[in-house]
Motif scaffolding. Sequence first.
Motif, PDB file in Angstrom:
ATOM      1  N   ILE A 196      54.821  51.679  41.664  1.00 46.89           N
ATOM      2  CA  ILE A 196      53.666  51.161  40.835  1.00 46.89           C
ATOM      3  C   ILE A 196      53.913  51.280  39.414  1.00 46.89           C
ATOM      4  CG2 ILE A 196      51.101  51.628  40.327  1.00 46.89           C
ATOM      5  CD1 ILE A 196      50.786  52.240  42.820  1.00 46.89           C
ATOM      6  N   LYS A 197      55.227  52.600  39.699  1.00 40.88           N
ATOM      7  CA  LYS A 197      55.199  52.624  38.396  1.00 40.88           C
ATOM      8  C   LYS A 197      56.695  51.992  37.936  1.00 40.88           C
ATOM      9  CE  LYS A 197      56.146  57.246  37.594  1.00 40.88           C
ATOM     10  NZ  LYS A 197      57.150  58.907  37.981  1.00 40.88           N
ATOM     11  N   ALA A 198      57.507  51.281  38.334  1.00 41.98           N
ATOM     12  CA  ALA A 198      58.403  50.352  38.359  1.00 41.98           C
ATOM     13  C   ALA A 198      57.908  49.441  37.656  1.00 41.98           C
ATOM     14  CB  ALA A 198      58.901  49.526  38.994  1.00 41.98           C
ATOM     15  N   ASN A 199      56.587  48.811  37.648  1.00 43.69           N
ATOM     16  CA  ASN A 199      56.293  47.659  36.033  1.00 43.69           C
ATOM     17  C   ASN A 199      54.872  47.729  34.921  1.00 43.69           C
ATOM     18  OD1 ASN A 199      57.686  46.116  39.101  1.00 43.69           O
ATOM     19  ND2 ASN A 199      57.963  45.067  37.525  1.00 43.69           N
ATOM     20  N   ASN A 200      55.072  49.373  34.927  1.00 44.24           N
ATOM     21  CA  ASN A 200      54.349  49.672  33.894  1.00 44.24           C
ATOM     22  C   ASN A 200      52.469  49.965  34.910  1.00 44.24           C
ATOM     23  OD1 ASN A 200      52.416  49.956  31.515  1.00 44.24           O
ATOM     24  ND2 ASN A 200      53.303  49.065  30.340  1.00 44.24           N
ATOM     25  N   LYS A 201      52.460  50.920  35.055  1.00 40.64           N
ATOM     26  CA  LYS A 201      50.972  51.349  35.896  1.00 40.64           C
ATOM     27  C   LYS A 201      49.556  50.587  35.418  1.00 40.64           C
ATOM     28  CE  LYS A 201      50.727  55.441  35.947  1.00 40.64           C
ATOM     29  NZ  LYS A 201      51.153  57.271  36.714  1.00 40.64           N
ATOM     30  N   THR A 202      49.997  51.158  33.482  1.00 41.33           N
ATOM     31  CA  THR A 202      48.994  50.940  32.676  1.00 41.33           C
ATOM     32  C   THR A 202      48.129  49.477  32.829  1.00 41.33           C
ATOM     33  OG1 THR A 202      49.085  52.823  31.257  1.00 41.33           O
ATOM     34  CG2 THR A 202      47.695  50.839  30.311  1.00 41.33           C
ATOM     35  N   LEU A 203      49.746  48.980  33.207  1.00 37.94           N
ATOM     36  CA  LEU A 203      49.161  47.314  32.845  1.00 37.94           C
ATOM     37  C   LEU A 203      48.545  46.892  34.153  1.00 37.94           C
ATOM     38  CD1 LEU A 203      51.941  45.406  30.773  1.00 37.94           C
ATOM     39  CD2 LEU A 203      49.189  46.291  30.264  1.00 37.94           C
ATOM     40  N   SER A 204      49.230  47.719  35.025  1.00 38.75           N
ATOM     41  CA  SER A 204      49.210  46.924  36.507  1.00 38.75           C
ATOM     42  C   SER A 204      47.276  47.399  37.085  1.00 38.75           C
ATOM     43  CB  SER A 204      49.261  48.002  37.560  1.00 38.75           C
ATOM     44  OG  SER A 204      50.878  47.444  37.350  1.00 38.75           O
ATOM     45  N   TYR A 205      46.600  48.585  36.172  1.00 37.93           N
ATOM     46  CA  TYR A 205      45.651  48.875  35.931  1.00 37.93           C
ATOM     47  C   TYR A 205      43.589  48.316  35.560  1.00 37.93           C
ATOM     48  CZ  TYR A 205      46.654  53.362  38.320  1.00 37.93           C
ATOM     49  OH  TYR A 205      46.697  54.444  38.876  1.00 37.93           O
ATOM     50  N   PHE A 206      44.386  47.682  34.539  1.00 34.81           N
ATOM     51  CA  PHE A 206      43.903  46.509  33.433  1.00 34.81           C
ATOM     52  C   PHE A 206      43.804  46.076  34.522  1.00 34.81           C
ATOM     53  CE2 PHE A 206      45.088  48.402  28.981  1.00 34.81           C
ATOM     54  CZ  PHE A 206      44.267  49.520  29.135  1.00 34.81           C
ATOM     55  N   LEU A 207      45.333  44.737  34.352  1.00 32.72           N
ATOM     56  CA  LEU A 207      44.699  43.113  35.630  1.00 32.72           C
ATOM     57  C   LEU A 207      43.680  43.401  36.719  1.00 32.72           C
ATOM     58  CD1 LEU A 207      45.820  40.982  36.046  1.00 32.72           C
ATOM     59  CD2 LEU A 207      47.908  42.052  37.335  1.00 32.72           C
ATOM     60  N   LEU A 208      44.155  44.430  37.470  1.00 34.11           N
ATOM     61  CA  LEU A 208      43.014  45.014  38.385  1.00 34.11           C
ATOM     62  C   LEU A 208      41.521  45.252  38.216  1.00 34.11           C
ATOM     63  CD1 LEU A 208      45.085  47.487  41.174  1.00 34.11           C
ATOM     64  CD2 LEU A 208      44.407  45.561  41.490  1.00 34.11           C
ATOM     65  N   VAL A 209      41.716  45.834  36.839  1.00 37.42           N
ATOM     66  CA  VAL A 209      39.912  45.746  36.271  1.00 37.42           C
ATOM     67  C   VAL A 209      39.845  44.407  35.785  1.00 37.42           C
ATOM     68  CG1 VAL A 209      38.649  46.636  34.538  1.00 37.42           C
ATOM     69  CG2 VAL A 209      39.964  48.471  35.819  1.00 37.42           C
ATOM     70  N   SER A 210      40.385  43.534  35.375  1.00 35.05           N
ATOM     71  CA  SER A 210      39.702  42.212  35.077  1.00 35.05           C
ATOM     72  C   SER A 210      39.514  41.720  35.984  1.00 35.05           C
ATOM     73  CB  SER A 210      40.982  41.425  34.022  1.00 35.05           C
ATOM     74  OG  SER A 210      41.865  41.693  34.817  1.00 35.05           O
ATOM     75  N   ILE A 211      40.756  41.360  37.239  1.00 35.15           N
ATOM     76  CA  ILE A 211      40.496  40.828  38.757  1.00 35.15           C
ATOM     77  C   ILE A 211      39.176  40.855  39.201  1.00 35.15           C
ATOM     78  CG2 ILE A 211      40.950  40.160  40.400  1.00 35.15           C
ATOM     79  CD1 ILE A 211      44.093  40.310  39.080  1.00 35.15           C
ATOM     80  N   LEU A 212      38.903  42.321  38.737  1.00 37.10           N
ATOM     81  CA  LEU A 212      37.310  42.891  39.736  1.00 37.10           C
ATOM     82  C   LEU A 212      36.682  41.924  39.423  1.00 37.10           C
ATOM     83  CD1 LEU A 212      37.478  46.616  41.283  1.00 37.10           C
ATOM     84  CD2 LEU A 212      35.182  45.800  39.497  1.00 37.10           C
ATOM     85  N   LEU A 213      36.634  42.334  37.732  1.00 34.69           N
ATOM     86  CA  LEU A 213      35.340  41.761  37.249  1.00 34.69           C
ATOM     87  C   LEU A 213      34.831  40.220  37.334  1.00 34.69           C
ATOM     88  CD1 LEU A 213      35.303  43.591  33.962  1.00 34.69           C
ATOM     89  CD2 LEU A 213      33.612  44.042  35.955  1.00 34.69           C
ATOM     90  N   CYS A 214      36.149  39.380  37.330  1.00 34.94           N
ATOM     91  CA  CYS A 214      35.690  37.817  37.129  1.00 34.94           C
ATOM     92  C   CYS A 214      35.697  37.389  38.773  1.00 34.94           C
ATOM     93  CB  CYS A 214      37.492  37.055  37.454  1.00 34.94           C
ATOM     94  SG  CYS A 214      38.146  37.383  36.063  1.00 34.94           S
ATOM     95  N   PHE A 215      35.654  38.559  40.525  1.00 33.18           N
ATOM     96  CA  PHE A 215      34.598  38.223  40.913  1.00 33.18           C
ATOM     97  C   PHE A 215      32.787  37.974  40.376  1.00 33.18           C
ATOM     98  CE2 PHE A 215      38.926  38.924  43.113  1.00 33.18           C
ATOM     99  CZ  PHE A 215      38.856  38.159  43.939  1.00 33.18           C
ATOM    100  N   PRO A 216      32.116  39.242  40.862  1.00 29.81           N
ATOM    101  CA  PRO A 216      30.838  39.347  40.937  1.00 29.81           C
ATOM    102  C   PRO A 216      30.661  38.396  38.930  1.00 29.81           C
ATOM    103  CG  PRO A 216      31.964  41.413  39.326  1.00 29.81           C
ATOM    104  CD  PRO A 216      32.998  40.367  40.547  1.00 29.81           C
ATOM    105  N   CYS A 217      31.489  38.409  37.795  1.00 33.56           N
ATOM    106  CA  CYS A 217      31.668  37.316  36.825  1.00 33.56           C
ATOM    107  C   CYS A 217      30.796  35.214  37.668  1.00 33.56           C
ATOM    108  CB  CYS A 217      32.364  36.820  36.310  1.00 33.56           C
ATOM    109  SG  CYS A 217      32.388  35.955  34.753  1.00 33.56           S
ATOM    110  N   SER A 218      31.112  34.857  38.495  1.00 33.92           N
ATOM    111  CA  SER A 218      30.615  33.599  38.952  1.00 33.92           C
ATOM    112  C   SER A 218      29.631  33.921  39.488  1.00 33.92           C
ATOM    113  CB  SER A 218      31.826  33.409  40.622  1.00 33.92           C
ATOM    114  OG  SER A 218      32.190  34.427  41.468  1.00 33.92           O
TER     115      SER A 218
END
Length: 414
Positions: free
Chosen positions: A177-199
Amino acid sequence: MVQGFVRTGLSSRMRKGVAGRLEEKGHASQLGISTINLQRLRGGGMTCSGWTVRFDNVAETAYCNIQQNHAPHSVCSESCAAGQRMLIREGEPPCCYNCVLCPEGEVSNHTDATDCMKCPEDQWPNESRDLCMPKTEEYLSFSEPLGAILSSVSTFGFLLASSVLCIFIKHGDTPIIKANNKTLSYFLLVSILLCFPCSLLFIGRPGRVHCWLRQGLFSTLFSFAVSCVLAKTITVVIAFRATKPNSSLRKWVGSAIPNSVILTCSKTQVLIYGIWLASYPPFPDRNNQAFRGRMLLECNEGSPSFHYCMKIFLGLLALVTLVVAFLARKLPSGFNEAQHITFSMLVFTSVWLSFIPAYLSTTGKYTVAVEVFAILSSSAGLLGCIFAPKCYIIIVRPKMNTREHLMGKYLLKN
């Protein structure tokens, strides 16, 4: 032509100098005159709505042989029922007409109507076309099978993305998880998480808030997600290139570049969205022209230019991300996820490229369903392609989640 004589209660117009009388059971009886139109038949006879008339050319007298127990009609056509109108026969007297059904969208609510009345925009004639009925409202609802399936998939995707986020938070200190910028992974996961209920904003009866949010919020969230993917890819490229001796990219190592990419892309989309809402905001609308007998409830985008501008910006951002990830795909896989990102962006762009013809070829609620399907598919593509391999290693193969394993893969390739 002789144009008339009458029994009591009936009317007739006689040509000047022509007498009229009825002959009943061999006895001629003189009658009062009112109106009835008589027409000459072939061979010298005449007709008056089922009554037989003899015309005497010598005496110029019209005779009716009464063979029924009721008085003759003063027209040569039957009455037109409600839902029909009278159409005068060309070249014949005004009392001779055909009964024709009212045109589509019009009604007549009484007999022998000369014209039909057009129904209001939100109403439609019944089958007999003698009454205007409210149009059936059409929109993609949660209660119908299609809406229920899409909303269930959206809920499942939200729960799945939430589970992945919890896994990443719990194992946030592990090398993979730390290998590819943990913070960016969290941001990306949160945005994907919100895209589902957005539909879900696209399902249900359109309201003012739904119309304000659904297109703009969806485009903004996806722009943020794709910019996170682009930032992750750039981070990988800089980190790997900076390891070379005398590399000029060393000064760019850190979070400054990724954060700038995310802020710039997101702010641009938010700016377009804000101008759109301030100038020509979307609003709920009733489309009475799309279907016969049905009223389509939809969101009018207000300004198609802003709508397409947001979509074009998102498309260009996805294309740039795909190109950068494709160029970085050959970097050592132990140090980056460029191959996974490349595949995820291929899925993302393929979904939205196929969405365009599908969107243009459908109408009504199925157009909304196509867009919801595209949102869910592209969100699932990002979630599955980028995070599924990491979750597999964390849960199923924890022994591979070590720095030595990641470094070993790199050294093995070199």
